[in-house]
Design an enzyme around this catalytic site. Structure first.
Site, PDB file in Angstrom:
ATOM      1  N   SER A  15     -29.360 107.993  50.615  1.00 32.54           N
ATOM      2  CA  SER A  15     -28.443 107.218  49.766  1.00 32.54           C
ATOM      3  C   SER A  15     -27.566 106.350  50.658  1.00 32.54           C
ATOM      4  O   SER A  15     -27.276 106.724  51.801  1.00 32.54           O
ATOM      5  CB  SER A  15     -27.546 108.164  48.959  1.00 32.54           C
ATOM      6  OG  SER A  15     -26.471 107.447  48.381  1.00 32.54           O
ATOM      7  N   ASP A  18     -36.726 126.201  42.369  1.00 33.90           N
ATOM      8  CA  ASP A  18     -35.512 125.748  43.031  1.00 33.90           C
ATOM      9  C   ASP A  18     -35.843 125.519  44.506  1.00 33.90           C
ATOM     10  O   ASP A  18     -36.117 126.473  45.238  1.00 33.90           O
ATOM     11  CB  ASP A  18     -34.434 126.817  42.878  1.00 33.90           C
ATOM     12  CG  ASP A  18     -33.131 126.428  43.564  1.00 33.90           C
ATOM     13  OD1 ASP A  18     -33.067 125.330  44.158  1.00 33.90           O
ATOM     14  OD2 ASP A  18     -32.178 127.230  43.504  1.00 33.90           O
ATOM     15  N   SER A  45     -38.082 115.280  37.097  1.00 35.76           N
ATOM     16  CA  SER A  45     -37.972 115.273  35.631  1.00 35.76           C
ATOM     17  C   SER A  45     -37.200 114.074  35.104  1.00 35.76           C
ATOM     18  O   SER A  45     -37.347 113.695  33.956  1.00 35.76           O
ATOM     19  CB  SER A  45     -37.323 116.571  35.145  1.00 35.76           C
ATOM     20  OG  SER A  45     -36.018 116.690  35.657  1.00 35.76           O
ATOM     21  N   ARG A  46     -36.363 113.484  35.937  1.00 36.06           N
ATOM     22  CA  ARG A  46     -35.591 112.333  35.438  1.00 36.06           C
ATOM     23  C   ARG A  46     -35.173 111.403  36.568  1.00 36.06           C
ATOM     24  O   ARG A  46     -35.411 111.694  37.750  1.00 36.06           O
ATOM     25  CB  ARG A  46     -34.369 112.795  34.645  1.00 36.06           C
ATOM     26  CG  ARG A  46     -33.548 113.800  35.400  1.00 36.06           C
ATOM     27  CD  ARG A  46     -32.648 114.569  34.454  1.00 36.06           C
ATOM     28  NE  ARG A  46     -31.994 115.630  35.220  1.00 36.06           N
ATOM     29  CZ  ARG A  46     -30.704 115.917  35.151  1.00 36.06           C
ATOM     30  NH1 ARG A  46     -29.914 115.243  34.351  1.00 36.06           N
ATOM     31  NH2 ARG A  46     -30.194 116.886  35.877  1.00 36.06           N
ATOM     32  N   TYR A  84     -21.989 115.308  49.183  1.00 34.35           N
ATOM     33  CA  TYR A  84     -23.200 114.523  48.912  1.00 34.35           C
ATOM     34  C   TYR A  84     -23.504 113.576  50.079  1.00 34.35           C
ATOM     35  O   TYR A  84     -24.642 113.479  50.549  1.00 34.35           O
ATOM     36  CB  TYR A  84     -22.978 113.739  47.615  1.00 34.35           C
ATOM     37  CG  TYR A  84     -24.175 112.994  47.076  1.00 34.35           C
ATOM     38  CD1 TYR A  84     -25.186 113.666  46.394  1.00 34.35           C
ATOM     39  CD2 TYR A  84     -24.281 111.610  47.215  1.00 34.35           C
ATOM     40  CE1 TYR A  84     -26.276 112.977  45.873  1.00 34.35           C
ATOM     41  CE2 TYR A  84     -25.357 110.916  46.695  1.00 34.35           C
ATOM     42  CZ  TYR A  84     -26.346 111.600  46.022  1.00 34.35           C
ATOM     43  OH  TYR A  84     -27.412 110.918  45.504  1.00 34.35           O
ATOM     44  N   ALA A  85     -22.458 112.912  50.567  1.00 34.39           N
ATOM     45  CA  ALA A  85     -22.630 111.968  51.681  1.00 34.39           C
ATOM     46  C   ALA A  85     -23.095 112.696  52.945  1.00 34.39           C
ATOM     47  O   ALA A  85     -23.983 112.213  53.657  1.00 34.39           O
ATOM     48  CB  ALA A  85     -21.318 111.234  51.955  1.00 34.39           C
ATOM     49  N   ALA A  86     -22.534 113.870  53.191  1.00 35.78           N
ATOM     50  CA  ALA A  86     -22.917 114.633  54.386  1.00 35.78           C
ATOM     51  C   ALA A  86     -24.379 115.059  54.290  1.00 35.78           C
ATOM     52  O   ALA A  86     -25.137 114.960  55.260  1.00 35.78           O
ATOM     53  CB  ALA A  86     -22.017 115.853  54.545  1.00 35.78           C
ATOM     54  N   ALA A  87     -24.786 115.517  53.114  1.00 35.29           N
ATOM     55  CA  ALA A  87     -26.184 115.946  52.932  1.00 35.29           C
ATOM     56  C   ALA A  87     -27.129 114.755  53.064  1.00 35.29           C
ATOM     57  O   ALA A  87     -28.187 114.853  53.697  1.00 35.29           O
ATOM     58  CB  ALA A  87     -26.352 116.611  51.568  1.00 35.29           C
ATOM     59  N   LYS A  88     -26.744 113.618  52.478  1.00 32.49           N
ATOM     60  CA  LYS A  88     -27.614 112.434  52.526  1.00 32.49           C
ATOM     61  C   LYS A  88     -27.690 111.838  53.938  1.00 32.49           C
ATOM     62  O   LYS A  88     -28.733 111.312  54.333  1.00 32.49           O
ATOM     63  CB  LYS A  88     -27.117 111.379  51.525  1.00 32.49           C
ATOM     64  CG  LYS A  88     -27.303 111.782  50.052  1.00 32.49           C
ATOM     65  CD  LYS A  88     -28.776 111.967  49.707  1.00 32.49           C
ATOM     66  CE  LYS A  88     -29.006 112.140  48.209  1.00 32.49           C
ATOM     67  NZ  LYS A  88     -30.454 112.348  47.889  1.00 32.49           N
TER      68      LYS A  88
END
Lengths: 248, 76
Positions: free
Chosen positions: A142, A63, A14-15, A155-159
């Site tokens: 990322s 989701d 969406s964005r 966020y870093a761990a997930a990326k």
């Protein structure tokens, strides 16, 4: 790939970067599944924009952190377009804080959407791709997953996790003509980076050899390349789109 | 029973690219050189052909053509 109009599913379309990816694929002649979770109006605007350029798109609310919702939106995509050639795992959220202040739920939300969501979507899409003997999965990681970032451990761990997923899935599916790659954007001008102060942006820019933030379209063009037949012999790789921040 | 066997046989030949005379009741998927991904695909194809759902726990126990035929017979 043997079809005139291949089909792409973009999560979180969406964005920001996801929107730019959806529009770039539409421009290249793909039918587009536009997934979103909350921003209904913005997602509808993306579908309308694709329609206005003569393309085909279907709105897929869901989701991706929920297996049942992923199965549901994949079924809707199959009903609408009958196949899936490209999956772009783009959906991501942030819940920034220092580890010492990071709430367990904020860790979980980020890992569930950014990493587990990519796993669930890849699992659902690869079943179809295996039968087709064709598929392209592209994970949006990322630079933060490669270099770390204070205040973004979740966020870093997930990326970073996405890069492990990319390589493992690439090995699992290679024999079925399915490639799996990752794109690691640096600092791209989106809602996510607009939250930063001018000082923070100035400090960040110093670490970018090209001396500016990137645009969502810069990322979209690389994703489009990885989905194209020009990239048939590339799998398990990460391509950085970061103005030179990281040079491996 | 032989009907189910013939259908399973056709799917195995198609999925694994083996010769018809190799597909016997006692033949294991390992004998037929199926790797783990081949077996996942085979199970998906059987589910579709016979309109059944084979849970992962059950799929892991199916090692031979005969076991697949028996499983389908009991769960169809």
């Amino acid at each position: 790939m043997g079809v005139d109009q291949p089909v792409v599913l973009v999560t979180g379309a969406s964005r920001g970067i996801g929107r730019a990816i959806a529009l770039a694929f539409a421009k290249a002649g793909y039918k587009v599944g536009v997934n979103y979770v909350g921003s209904t109006e913005k997602a509808q605007a993306v579908v309308a924009e694709i329609g206005a350029m003569g393309g085909q798109a279907v709105l897929l609310q869901g989701d991706i952190a929920s297996a049942s919702q992923v199965d549901g939106l994949m079924q809707q995509l199959m009903t609408a377009f009958g196949r899936i050639d490209v999956l772009v795992n783009n959906a991501g959220v942030t819940r920034d804080n220092l580890v010492m202040r990071l709430k367990e739920e904020d860790w979980q939300t980020v890992v569930d959407t950014n990493l587990k969501g990519a796993f669930l979507c890849s699992k659902a899409a690869s079943k179809v791709m295996m039968k087709q003997r064709y598929g392209r999965i592209i994970n949006i990681s990322s630079v933060v997953g490669q270099m770390g970032n204070a205040g973004q451990a979740n966020y870093a761990a997930a990326k970073a996790g996405l890069l492990g997923l990319t390589k493992s899935l690439a090995r699992e599916l290679a024999s079925r003509n399915i490639t799996v790659n990752a794109v690691a954007p640096g600092f791209i001008q989106t809602d996510m980076t607009d939250k930063l102060s001018d000082d923070a942006v100035a400090a960040l820019t110093k670490g970018i050899p090209l001396n500016r933030l990137g645009q969502p379209e810069d990322v979209a063009q690389v994703v489009l390349f990885l989905a194209s037949s020009a990239a048939d012999y590339i799998t398990g790789q990460t391509i950085n789109v970061d103005g030179g921040m990281i040079m491996a | 029973m032989s009907d189910i066997f013939e259908k399973v046989k056709a799917i195995v030949i198609e999925q694994l690219g083996v010769e018809a005379d190799e597909v016997r009741m006692e033949a294991s998927f390992e004998d037929l050189n199926a790797d783990s991904l081949d077996i996942v695909e085979l199970v998906m194809a059987l589910e579709e052909e016979f309109d059944i759902e084979i849970p992962d726990e059950d799929a892991e126990k199916i090692k031979t053509i005969g076991q697949a035929v028996d499983y389908i017979k009991q769960n169809k």
